[in-house]
Design an enzyme around this catalytic site. Structure first.
Site, PDB file in Angstrom:
ATOM      1  N   GLU A  35       0.829  -1.194   0.000  1.00 45.49           N
ATOM      2  CA  GLU A  35       0.000   0.000   0.000  1.00 45.49           C
ATOM      3  C   GLU A  35       0.869   1.250   0.000  1.00 45.49           C
ATOM      4  OE1 GLU A  35      -2.340   2.827  -0.363  1.00 45.49           O
ATOM      5  OE2 GLU A  35      -3.227   0.808  -0.465  1.00 45.49           O
ATOM      6  N   THR A  42      -9.615   3.983  -2.940  1.00 47.69           N
ATOM      7  CA  THR A  42     -10.425   5.161  -3.226  1.00 47.69           C
ATOM      8  C   THR A  42     -11.691   5.199  -2.390  1.00 47.69           C
ATOM      9  OG1 THR A  42      -9.607   5.339  -5.497  1.00 47.69           O
ATOM     10  CG2 THR A  42     -11.733   6.341  -5.039  1.00 47.69           C
ATOM     11  N   CYS A  43     -12.400   4.083  -2.316  1.00 50.72           N
ATOM     12  CA  CYS A  43     -13.721   4.048  -1.686  1.00 50.72           C
ATOM     13  C   CYS A  43     -13.695   4.596  -0.268  1.00 50.72           C
ATOM     14  CB  CYS A  43     -14.249   2.615  -1.691  1.00 50.72           C
ATOM     15  SG  CYS A  43     -15.829   2.433  -0.843  1.00 50.72           S
ATOM     16  N   HIS A 446     -47.665  -2.165   3.697  1.00 54.18           N
ATOM     17  CA  HIS A 446     -48.141  -0.788   3.550  1.00 54.18           C
ATOM     18  C   HIS A 446     -47.938  -0.048   4.872  1.00 54.18           C
ATOM     19  CE1 HIS A 446     -50.647   2.582   2.265  1.00 54.18           C
ATOM     20  NE2 HIS A 446     -51.203   2.534   3.477  1.00 54.18           N
TER      21      HIS A 446
END
Length: 463
Positions: A35, A42-43, A446
């Site tokens: 790394e 990026t995330c 609902h």
């Protein structure tokens, strides 16, 4: 045994590299994962996690200003951008630290901080962050280096200060007038976010309409929503010159009607992304790229060099975290389970976090026309959704494309409150090959947003 010999070398800890290292390590493979800066890619560091954290803050400001619509008096609304950024950093650091600790605790996995380049098809050289270099040997090499914001050639750009999708999230003072170059996903999320924080915002878009990949009616509705929020949109407009002025930047524009100038305190470039492949010395291993630098791969994610793979954004294609994560699943299945998984035919869902959300999966009406499919379109405005009315969130519409003969759902576009969740329901229906009448006649609780799918497909009933 050579301490620098590995079963797999993974370059980059993004949303495919990190889980791949963990899965391989747990399966007993010896893995090195390299790394350059921060674990998570990026995330976590400059993409999904920080932007959606800030989008949430912007939505609170929006709802607070609308409080009277709900019979609530919240008083004058102000935004403390320093606190917004502080909250964002806290969330990012939490995600990042968790990812790093997970890698460090995983057996057989060595996390190395530094910048890697290829020496040949089996070796990588790492310029260590702590100093010095180290050479690694791998039976397999996996490239997961992602991308970065594109910086196009614009006259005058080298003489001004500008923002990109990473640096704009570090602002602690609100722009007086933010000028955004680009009418795609990144630009629209930031333009609405900063408008809600209180900035004046102008979008300069070279295309004839926003988000050109979407159907024209979707673009038109998005433009209507953003203009309702007080955002100025300049379509079919090219930037011909940028000039530094005391107040910030002057943008000289070319349109079909001639030239005009606008001035802004801040300029955001949101004109696409380029792959982080240029510093890997791919040529030393003979790895092929396209003209834009994206690494070419076959359906099993292998490059033209046997044993070298590319996953995530660096290989091109849809630049979404969930696609990167699916790349990991493909390699895991093929390497650990002797599978035959490929990237061919996989669904590409997407959700853009403007408000209301814009979520898509499958093909849209424009693509159905292009392919010559015999299709029908179901469309329902969010004003026809009971739950949306109860929430006073009636902007947008639902749209689905179905095969006229088989009644299969081919794709959908949901521009509405919690659009990503509704899109995901239809994606599951598509995966299960449910014909649309099964959704039309289904019993949903609902009052939910989901039950609006009954009404969406009822629009296809004979009149």
């Amino acid at each position: 045994m050579n301490n620098s010999a590995y079963d797999a070398i993974i370059i980059g800890t993004g949303q495919s590299g990190k889980p791949l290292a963990i899965a391989l390590g747990r399966a007993g493979w010896k893995v090195a994962i390299i790394e350059r800066e921060h674990v998570g890619g990026t995330c976590i560091n400059v993409g999904c996690t920080p932007t959606k954290t800030m989008v949430a803050s912007a939505r609170v400001a929006y709802l607070a200003r609308r409080s009277k619509d709900y019979g609530v008096n919240a008083g004058r609304v102000t935004v403390d951008l320093r606190q917004v950024v502080k909250r964002k950093r806290r969330v990012v650091e939490s995600f990042r630290n968790y990812g790093q600790k997970t890698l460090e605790k995983t057996a057989n996995v060595e996390l190395i901080f530094g910048e890697a380049r290829l020496k040949d098809a089996k070796h990588a050289v790492v310029k260590l962050k702590s100093g010095g270099t180290r050479e690694l040997e791998g039976k397999r090499i996996v490239i997961n280096t992602g991308g970065r914001p594109a910086v196009p050639t614009i006259p005058g750009l080298d003489g001004i200060c500008f923002l990109d999708s990473s640096s704009i999230m570090e602002l602690t003072e609100l722009p007086r007038h933010l000028v955004v170059l680009g009418g795609g996903y990144v630009g629209l999320e930031f333009c609405q976010m900063f408008r809600r924080f209180g900035a004046r915002v102008t979008i300069v878009n070279r295309d004839p309409r926003l988000i050109l990949r979407e159907d024209p009616d979707v673009s038109a509705e998005v433009e209507k929503i953003l203009e309702e929020d007080g955002i100025e949109i300049l379509n079919s407009t090219q930037v011909t010159l940028l000039e530094k002025i005391r107040a910030g930047v002057r943008v000289v524009l070319g349109t079909g009607k001639g030239s005009k100038k606008i001035s802004g305190s801040h300029l955001l470039l949101a004109l696409g992304r380029v792959p982080n492949s240029d510093r890997l010395d791919l040529g030393a291993a003979g790895v092929a790229t396209d003209n834009s630098g994206f690494i070419k791969v076959n359906p099993k994610l292998e490059t033209n060099v046997p044993g070298i793979y590319a996953i995530g954004d660096v290989k091109g294609g849809p630049a979404f975290t969930h696609i990167s994560y699916d790349d990991f699943r493909i390699l895991r299945e093929n390497w650990l389970n002797r599978g035959i998984a490929t990237i061919e035919g996989r669904p590409v869902p997407n959700c853009m976090y403007i408000d209301p959300q814009l979520a898509t999966v499958g093909i849209n009406e424009t693509e159905a026309q292009r392919r010559g499919i015999d299709y029908r379109v179901a469309k329902l405005p969010m004003t026809g959704v009971a739950r949306a009315q109860e929430m006073s969130e009636t902007r947008g519409f639902m749209k689905a494309v179905v095969d006229a003969k088989t009644q299969q759902i081919l794709g959908c576009t949901i521009l509405g409150v919690e659009g990503g969740e509704i899109m995901s329901m239809l994606q599951i229906a598509m995966m299960g090959k449910l014909p649309y009448p099964a959704i039309k006649e289904a019993i949903f609780a609902h009052p939910t947003l989901a039950e609006s799918l009954n009404n969406l497909f009822m629009t296809l009933d004979p009149r």
